[in-house]
Design a protein around this motif. Structure first.
Motif, PDB file in Angstrom:
ATOM      1  N   ALA A  70      16.163   0.649  -0.528  1.00 24.18           N
ATOM      2  CA  ALA A  70      16.423   1.408  -1.748  1.00 24.18           C
ATOM      3  C   ALA A  70      15.738   0.781  -2.953  1.00 24.18           C
ATOM      4  N   ALA A  71      15.704  -0.545  -2.993  1.00 29.62           N
ATOM      5  CA  ALA A  71      15.079  -1.250  -4.116  1.00 29.62           C
ATOM      6  C   ALA A  71      13.555  -1.206  -4.055  1.00 29.62           C
ATOM      7  N   GLY A  72      13.002  -0.789  -2.911  1.00 24.81           N
ATOM      8  CA  GLY A  72      11.554  -0.744  -2.757  1.00 24.81           C
ATOM      9  C   GLY A  72      10.978  -1.892  -1.966  1.00 24.81           C
ATOM     10  N   CYS A  73      11.848  -2.673  -1.315  1.00 28.00           N
ATOM     11  CA  CYS A  73      11.393  -3.787  -0.484  1.00 28.00           C
ATOM     12  C   CYS A  73      11.087  -3.305   0.932  1.00 28.00           C
ATOM     13  N   THR A  74      10.313  -4.087   1.642  1.00 28.35           N
ATOM     14  CA  THR A  74      10.152  -3.868   3.079  1.00 28.35           C
ATOM     15  C   THR A  74      10.990  -4.892   3.830  1.00 28.35           C
ATOM     16  N   VAL A  75      11.188  -4.635   5.133  1.00 23.18           N
ATOM     17  CA  VAL A  75      12.184  -5.365   5.908  1.00 23.18           C
ATOM     18  C   VAL A  75      11.577  -5.899   7.203  1.00 23.18           C
TER      19      VAL A  75
ATOM     20  N   LEU B 229      10.504   7.183   7.241  1.00 23.24           N
ATOM     21  CA  LEU B 229      10.099   5.891   6.700  1.00 23.24           C
ATOM     22  C   LEU B 229       8.680   5.566   7.175  1.00 23.24           C
ATOM     23  N   PRO B 230       7.786   5.195   6.287  1.00 26.10           N
ATOM     24  CA  PRO B 230       6.419   4.883   6.698  1.00 26.10           C
ATOM     25  C   PRO B 230       6.366   3.695   7.661  1.00 26.10           C
ATOM     26  N   ALA B 231       5.383   3.704   8.543  1.00 24.91           N
ATOM     27  CA  ALA B 231       5.202   2.620   9.504  1.00 24.91           C
ATOM     28  C   ALA B 231       5.053   1.296   8.785  1.00 24.91           C
ATOM     29  N   GLY B 232       5.730   0.272   9.310  1.00 20.27           N
ATOM     30  CA  GLY B 232       5.623  -1.072   8.755  1.00 20.27           C
ATOM     31  C   GLY B 232       6.655  -1.414   7.704  1.00 20.27           C
ATOM     32  N   VAL B 233       7.327  -0.404   7.154  1.00 19.58           N
ATOM     33  CA  VAL B 233       8.311  -0.691   6.105  1.00 19.58           C
ATOM     34  C   VAL B 233       9.529  -1.404   6.689  1.00 19.58           C
ATOM     35  N   CYS B 234       9.897  -1.080   7.934  1.00 16.27           N
ATOM     36  CA  CYS B 234      10.990  -1.775   8.610  1.00 16.27           C
ATOM     37  C   CYS B 234      10.531  -2.207   9.988  1.00 16.27           C
TER      38      CYS B 234
ATOM     39  N   THR C 257       0.796  -1.235   0.000  1.00 22.34           N
ATOM     40  CA  THR C 257       0.000   0.000   0.000  1.00 22.34           C
ATOM     41  C   THR C 257       0.824   1.279   0.000  1.00 22.34           C
ATOM     42  N   VAL C 258       2.091   1.204   0.450  1.00 24.61           N
ATOM     43  CA  VAL C 258       2.854   2.445   0.606  1.00 24.61           C
ATOM     44  C   VAL C 258       4.194   2.416  -0.121  1.00 24.61           C
ATOM     45  N   TRP C 259       5.069   1.488   0.300  1.00 22.93           N
ATOM     46  CA  TRP C 259       6.466   1.577  -0.130  1.00 22.93           C
ATOM     47  C   TRP C 259       6.645   1.265  -1.604  1.00 22.93           C
ATOM     48  N   LEU C 260       5.879   0.324  -2.118  1.00 16.86           N
ATOM     49  CA  LEU C 260       5.959  -0.004  -3.542  1.00 16.86           C
ATOM     50  C   LEU C 260       5.600   1.201  -4.403  1.00 16.86           C
ATOM     51  N   ARG C 261       4.751   2.065  -3.865  1.00  8.84           N
ATOM     52  CA  ARG C 261       4.262   3.215  -4.633  1.00  8.84           C
ATOM     53  C   ARG C 261       5.021   4.515  -4.317  1.00  8.84           C
ATOM     54  N   THR C 262       5.981   4.427  -3.402  1.00  7.92           N
ATOM     55  CA  THR C 262       6.771   5.605  -3.068  1.00  7.92           C
ATOM     56  C   THR C 262       7.787   5.876  -4.178  1.00  7.92           C
TER      57      THR C 262
ATOM     58  N   GLY D  29      11.499  -4.409 -27.039  1.00  9.62           N
ATOM     59  CA  GLY D  29      11.695  -5.230 -25.853  1.00  9.62           C
ATOM     60  C   GLY D  29      12.525  -4.486 -24.813  1.00  9.62           C
ATOM     61  N   TYR D  30      12.116  -4.594 -23.585  1.00 13.69           N
ATOM     62  CA  TYR D  30      12.841  -3.905 -22.533  1.00 13.69           C
ATOM     63  C   TYR D  30      12.654  -4.654 -21.207  1.00 13.69           C
ATOM     64  N   SER D  31      13.510  -4.323 -20.246  1.00 15.46           N
ATOM     65  CA  SER D  31      13.412  -4.928 -18.915  1.00 15.46           C
ATOM     66  C   SER D  31      13.316  -3.838 -17.861  1.00 15.46           C
ATOM     67  N   GLN D  32      12.795  -4.213 -16.705  1.00 22.68           N
ATOM     68  CA  GLN D  32      12.743  -3.284 -15.586  1.00 22.68           C
ATOM     69  C   GLN D  32      12.985  -4.044 -14.290  1.00 22.68           C
ATOM     70  N   PHE D  33      13.581  -3.346 -13.335  1.00 21.19           N
ATOM     71  CA  PHE D  33      13.814  -3.933 -12.017  1.00 21.19           C
ATOM     72  C   PHE D  33      12.595  -3.688 -11.135  1.00 21.19           C
ATOM     73  N   GLU D  34      12.195  -4.719 -10.408  1.00 14.43           N
ATOM     74  CA  GLU D  34      11.105  -4.605  -9.461  1.00 14.43           C
ATOM     75  C   GLU D  34      11.567  -5.123  -8.101  1.00 14.43           C
ATOM     76  N   PRO D  35      11.077  -4.550  -7.004  1.00 19.94           N
ATOM     77  CA  PRO D  35      11.458  -5.063  -5.681  1.00 19.94           C
ATOM     78  C   PRO D  35      10.907  -6.462  -5.456  1.00 19.94           C
ATOM     79  N   VAL D  36      11.681  -7.295  -4.762  1.00 18.68           N
ATOM     80  CA  VAL D  36      11.239  -8.673  -4.553  1.00 18.68           C
ATOM     81  C   VAL D  36      10.075  -8.773  -3.584  1.00 18.68           C
ATOM     82  N   GLY D  37       9.939  -7.798  -2.667  1.00 14.41           N
ATOM     83  CA  GLY D  37       8.814  -7.839  -1.734  1.00 14.41           C
ATOM     84  C   GLY D  37       9.260  -7.684  -0.296  1.00 14.41           C
TER      85      GLY D  37
END
Length: 497
Positions: A183-188, A212-217, A74-79, A151-159
């Motif tokens: 930095a990659a957009g993952c939570t911890v 840092l938003p609540a819950g991201v770490c 809900t938050v970090w992926l969209r930051t 054709g192209y590629s993009q990096f996405e956070p693993v989750g």
């Protein structure tokens, strides 16, 4: 800044001066463990408990993983990446502003000298600073397809990522995993070692202060069995970063395999320091000593084997023994030359290696015994120890001792030195000391290690990828390679004409 021993030592008597955390850090704040249990953290320099912390279990892990999953979706992926970078940059600044508090907590928890702890805090700040600048630079590629396609590629956070943090470098290793993951957009979800819980919790608090938003770490403390095992086995975890022993790492890999969870494994080493006849003698002496006696040898990448060419063997080992014997021992807050090992268990493990070596007839150049803080008679200390020439199959050559013990191996020449350097099942790092530039790079090319230092042990920094070969593990941390560990690559191809 506290500098006088009396001022520093008041923190031993009154740990509340550090404002140590109380509870797990979940969903943006400190929270009592569900079961209401606590544990004690020991000060290795005295061999006595100095503070309580939360003893978690699988229920606390479930809360933390759920919080991180919600925050990811809900938050970090969209930051925006640039905003992630600003938060990490503010974190680096806050770490620097809290250096003394963090360093004293690290010193009391781990036992390392305060100067080393301050260096670790500085390194953690630099790690967040480095990855702050990388957040908006994760770029994909365009593939050279026929003109009617694109054709192209993009990096996405693993989750949601799990981080099992060791006791030897708590804040350094936490930063090394958390910063690139965020930095990659993952939570911890982080689990500090039960021996050293506090700086991981303090780091999470500073991240939230930085925005840092609540819950991201989230950080859950407790034992490996009660917290670590349910964390790495949780079906809500997308990636595990583990630093620790081969035996525990193998168990973690089994748990990851059950859920097909990605992982990075840093499993320790038995790293050789190759010193050739044409080295800068004084510089090599200083580096070899630092490679094994920093933090009492409790470093995965410690230079625990001296592979020394025959021409300078006798003179070098004699000089090194004198230097080791001159190292002062004491409580970390008194700024000694070397602090204690982390626990009574670790001290006894190290002494067991030394006792068995005596039974095999090993010659000790110096050290080889337990010791205590000379001012208090307390603590878990082992003397700086050098053991003379051992054969390649000797236990001291083959096994990771994780203490201030250097084993000498005598080499006939550079080729023989390479053979000895590669004689163990580990392959984390290696050091090479020689005045011959060509020979140095030949050895760096041929030694089986994930990282090689030439003419300065521990050279480099967060910019240089770190990780091992063979039973030292797999995957890389630090540098841009470390950032990629927390990314998955998506490829997209489309017909446009």
């Amino acid at each position: 800044m506290l500098t006088q021993p009396d001022s520093l030592l008041k923190y031993i008597e009154d740990a509340s001066g550090l404002r140590l955390p109380d509870g797990h850090f979940i969903d943006g704040g400190f929270r009592a463990p569900r079961a209401g249990r606590s544990m004690q953290s020991e000060d290795p320099g005295r061999g006595e408990a100095f503070a309580d912390f939360a003893r978690g279990d699988a229920d606390d892990v479930a809360d933390a993983v759920a919080s991180s999953r919600q925050a990811f979706n809900t938050v970090w992926l969209r930051t925006p990446p640039a905003e992630r970078g600003r938060i990490l940059a503010r974190t680096a600044d806050l770490i620097r502003r809290n250096t003394e508090r963090l360093a004293i907590a690290e010193c009391l928890d781990s036992g390392k000298p305060i100067a080393e702890a301050r260096g670790d805090v500085s390194g953690a700040a630099r790690t967040f600073e480095y990855y702050a600048g990388a957040c908006d630079k994760l770029e994909g590629h365009v593939f050279p397809l026929p003109s009617e396609y694109v054709g192209y590629s993009q990096f996405e956070p693993v989750g949601v990522t799990a981080h099992i943090i060791p006791w030897n470098f708590p804040i350094s290793t936490a930063a090394r995993g958390m910063a690139p993951a965020l930095a990659a957009g993952c939570t911890v979800v982080a689990k500090p070692a039960e021996q050293t819980p506090f700086t991981g919790l303090l780091l999470a608090e500073l991240l939230v202060e930085a925005g840092l938003p609540a819950g991201v770490c989230n950080v859950v403390t407790g034992t490996g069995i009660e917290v670590g095992a349910p964390l790495v086995a949780h079906t809500g975890i997308d990636h595990v970063t583990f630093t620790g022993s081969v035996a525990t790492g193998t168990s973690v890999m089994h748990a990851c395999a059950e859920n097909v969870t990605r992982s990075v494994m840093e499993l320790g080493g038995k790293s050789p320091v190759v010193v050739l006849n044409d080295c800068d003698f004084d510089s090599a002496i200083a580096n070899v000593a630092g490679a094994i006696f920093e933090h009492a040898g409790q470093i995965c990448s410690a230079g625990s084997r001296l592979v020394i060419e025959a021409g300078i063997h006798d003179r070098f080992v004699e000089a090194l023994g004198k230097k080791a014997s001159s190292i002062s021992l004491g409580h970390g807050l008194r700024s000694p030359g070397m602090g204690p090992v982390n626990s009574a268990l670790q001290r006894d493990k190290v002494l067991g290696f030394l006792d068995r070596a005596r039974e095999r007839g090993a010659e000790f150049v110096c050290g080889g015994h337990a010791s205590t803080d000379p001012e208090t008679g307390k603590g878990y200390f082992v003397e700086p120890t050098i053991v003379a020439d051992r054969q390649a199959d000797d236990e001291l050559v083959q096994e990771e001792i994780f203490g201030p013990v250097l084993t000498v191996q005598k080499a006939d020449d550079a080729e023989h030195a390479l053979h000895l350097a590669n004689c163990t099942r580990f392959g984390l790092v290696a050091g090479v000391f020689t005045g011959n530039f060509s020979r140095a790079h030949q050895l760096a090319r041929d030694v089986d290690a994930g990282q090689v230092y030439i003419n300065e042990y521990f050279a480099g920094g967060v910019e240089v990828p770190f990780g091992g070969n063979k039973q030292s593990g797999f995957g890389r941390e630090k540098g841009l390679e470390g950032l990629k560990s927390y990314c998955k690559v998506k490829s997209i191809a489309a017909r446009i004409g």
